[in-house]
Design an enzyme around this catalytic site. Structure first.
Site, PDB file in Angstrom:
ATOM      1  N   ASP A  20       0.608  -1.388   0.024  1.00  0.00           N
ATOM      2  CA  ASP A  20       0.278   0.270  -0.429  1.00  0.00           C
ATOM      3  C   ASP A  20       0.451   1.258  -0.497  1.00  0.00           C
ATOM      4  O   ASP A  20       0.717   2.491   0.369  1.00  0.00           O
ATOM      5  CB  ASP A  20      -1.034   0.064   0.923  1.00  0.00           C
ATOM      6  CG  ASP A  20      -0.141   0.484   2.541  1.00  0.00           C
ATOM      7  OD1 ASP A  20       1.475  -0.120   2.326  1.00  0.00           O
ATOM      8  OD2 ASP A  20      -1.397   0.266   3.269  1.00  0.00           O
ATOM      9  N   SER A  21       1.903   0.856  -0.100  1.00  0.00           N
ATOM     10  CA  SER A  21       3.480   2.008  -0.299  1.00  0.00           C
ATOM     11  C   SER A  21       2.777   2.877  -1.259  1.00  0.00           C
ATOM     12  O   SER A  21       3.026   3.497  -2.010  1.00  0.00           O
ATOM     13  CB  SER A  21       4.663   1.594  -0.526  1.00  0.00           C
ATOM     14  OG  SER A  21       4.712   0.174  -0.998  1.00  0.00           O
ATOM     15  N   ASP A  68      -0.733  -6.902  -0.101  1.00  0.00           N
ATOM     16  CA  ASP A  68      -0.993  -5.805   1.251  1.00  0.00           C
ATOM     17  C   ASP A  68      -2.702  -5.256   1.003  1.00  0.00           C
ATOM     18  O   ASP A  68      -3.463  -4.740   0.576  1.00  0.00           O
ATOM     19  CB  ASP A  68      -0.113  -4.420   0.912  1.00  0.00           C
ATOM     20  CG  ASP A  68       0.398  -3.998   2.261  1.00  0.00           C
ATOM     21  OD1 ASP A  68       0.368  -4.513   3.317  1.00  0.00           O
ATOM     22  OD2 ASP A  68       1.116  -3.055   2.566  1.00  0.00           O
ATOM     23  N   LYS A  99      -0.589  -9.224   3.054  1.00  0.00           N
ATOM     24  CA  LYS A  99      -0.430  -8.386   4.098  1.00  0.00           C
ATOM     25  C   LYS A  99      -1.129  -8.005   5.297  1.00  0.00           C
ATOM     26  O   LYS A  99      -1.899  -6.964   4.097  1.00  0.00           O
ATOM     27  CB  LYS A  99       1.541  -8.104   4.015  1.00  0.00           C
ATOM     28  CG  LYS A  99       1.987  -7.493   4.927  1.00  0.00           C
ATOM     29  CD  LYS A  99       3.200  -7.220   4.670  1.00  0.00           C
ATOM     30  CE  LYS A  99       3.033  -4.958   3.682  1.00  0.00           C
ATOM     31  NZ  LYS A  99       2.604  -4.993   4.934  1.00  0.00           N
ATOM     32  N   GLU A 110      -1.085  -5.175   8.739  1.00  0.00           N
ATOM     33  CA  GLU A 110      -0.009  -4.829   9.939  1.00  0.00           C
ATOM     34  C   GLU A 110      -0.621  -4.938  11.134  1.00  0.00           C
ATOM     35  O   GLU A 110      -2.225  -5.182  11.376  1.00  0.00           O
ATOM     36  CB  GLU A 110      -0.030  -2.756   9.565  1.00  0.00           C
ATOM     37  CG  GLU A 110       0.642  -2.808   8.376  1.00  0.00           C
ATOM     38  CD  GLU A 110       0.722  -0.709   7.668  1.00  0.00           C
ATOM     39  OE1 GLU A 110       0.837  -0.446   9.008  1.00  0.00           O
ATOM     40  OE2 GLU A 110       1.438  -0.686   7.336  1.00  0.00           O
ATOM     41  N   GLU A 166       9.258  -3.852  10.642  1.00  0.00           N
ATOM     42  CA  GLU A 166       9.867  -2.837   9.593  1.00  0.00           C
ATOM     43  C   GLU A 166      10.288  -1.502  10.881  1.00  0.00           C
ATOM     44  O   GLU A 166       9.594  -1.634  12.063  1.00  0.00           O
ATOM     45  CB  GLU A 166       8.795  -2.284   8.999  1.00  0.00           C
ATOM     46  CG  GLU A 166       9.078  -0.257   8.883  1.00  0.00           C
ATOM     47  CD  GLU A 166       8.043   0.092   6.888  1.00  0.00           C
ATOM     48  OE1 GLU A 166       7.028  -0.827   7.131  1.00  0.00           O
ATOM     49  OE2 GLU A 166       8.306   0.990   7.169  1.00  0.00           O
TER      50      GLU A 166
HETATM   51  O1  KIV Z   1       3.421  -0.907   1.714  1.00  0.00           O
HETATM   52  C1  KIV Z   1       5.157  -1.464   1.934  1.00  0.00           C
HETATM   53  O2  KIV Z   1       5.439  -1.120   1.022  1.00  0.00           O
HETATM   54  C2  KIV Z   1       4.885  -2.155   3.027  1.00  0.00           C
HETATM   55  C3  KIV Z   1       6.727  -2.111   3.164  1.00  0.00           C
HETATM   56  C4  KIV Z   1       7.243  -1.220   3.155  1.00  0.00           C
HETATM   57  C5  KIV Z   1       6.345  -3.417   3.799  1.00  0.00           C
HETATM   58  O3  KIV Z   1       4.565  -2.272   3.403  1.00  0.00           O
END
Ligand code: KIV
Length: 292
Positions: free
Chosen positions: A46-47, A85, A115, A117, A184
């Site tokens: 989600d970056s 994500d 993934k 968080e 992280e």
């Molecule tokens: O969203 C993302 O790119 C991430 C990584 C930095 C681990 O969660």
């Protein structure tokens, strides 16, 4: 064709002491390059809210956007394992929503795992998603979706009590069935301790050299933004400069009428130039045509 990297491959890599390399990818072009280069895992992070959309945080990213980008990446990932994500508020409100949204990333986006968080407070969510047949990667430490709670993008677990909490988080997620975990923004000593304690692979970012694998945001690793220079980041290319100079060369050639030249143009079967002396100089100038 090389076999797909699966959760079993990743577990065996940890057991064999083989490091796992993960990069983020958001589109099919980058995914194809990283996959062919042999990168083990592609994270559709989600970056993308920050590096693709220009947002200040990952918080505005939606499920629709994640599905769209996952689809683009998974189409090109022949060998690499694709992780989708879970965006902010796609799993926090209830386990039911979490399972449905995880399912969307897999069914519609083509992701092979997801993934999310958070620590012990999301153990039940992880368990429910895993029970639905979807592998889950945890993500603890500096968790960008909690930026306001953390008071900024601050390194986590520097003191004893917070380090203990993170170790407990890691253990709870493993017990809940997570197959791997992103660590992280934590001290390298703590990352080493968590990595030793867990039987599942840890993937570090800003967590030192002792994790089982590493991940970087691809745009950061490739030097797309020269102003972003956090301590943990190493740049493997300077694409900002490379792309700027390519764009400037293109601009110059278009303005000078040098591009497109004859070599990059097509000839008609049924039209000719109005007058022969209008034939453009070799490699230069516009071509005017009339029907024969
Ligand atoms: O969203 C993302 O790119 C991430 C990584 C930095 C681990 O969660």
């Amino acid at each position: 064709m090389q076999p797909k990297v699966t959760v079993n491959t990743l577990r065996k890599m940890k057991q064999a002491g083989e490091k796992i390399a993960m990069l983020t990818a958001y589109d099919t072009a980058f995914a194809r390059i990283f996959d062919a280069a042999g990168v083990d895992m592609l994270l559709v992070g989600d970056s993308l809210g920050m590096v693709i959309q220009g947002e200040q945080s990952t918080l505005p990213v939606t499920m629709e956007q994640m599905v769209y980008h996952c689809r683009a990446v998974s189409r090109s990932a022949r060998r690499a394992h694709v992780v989708g994500d879970m965006p902010f508020m796609s799993y926090q409100a209830s386990c039911e929503e979490a399972v449905k949204n995880a399912g969307r990333l897999v069914a519609e986006g083509g992701a092979e795992s997801i993934k999310l968080e958070g620590g012990v407070e999301f153990a039940e969510t992880v368990e429910r998603i895993v029970r639905a047949g979807i592998p889950v990667m945890g993500h603890i430490g500096l968790t960008p979706q909690s930026v306001h709670k953390m008071g900024g993008y601050v390194i986590q677990g520097r003191d004893e009590q917070k380090a203990r909490k993170l170790l407990a988080d890691a253990q709870a997620l493993q017990e809940a069935g997570a197959y791997a975990m992103v660590l992280e923004g934590i001290p390298l000593e703590l990352a080493r301790e968590i990595t030793r304690e867990l039987s599942i692979p840890t993937i570090g970012i800003g967590a030192g050299p002792h994790s089982d694998g590493q991940v970087l945001v691809c745009y950061d690793a490739l030097g797309m933004n020269p102003d972003f220079q956090p301590k943990f980041l190493k740049r493997y290319a300077e694409l900002f400069q490379v792309i700027t100079s390519a764009a400037q060369q293109y601009l110059g050639e278009v303005k000078a009428g040098e591009f497109p030249d004859e070599a990059h143009s097509f000839r008609s079967n049924t039209m000719r130039l109005v007058r022969d002396d209008e034939e453009p100089e070799e490699g230069k100038g516009p071509v005017y045509g009339v029907p024969v």
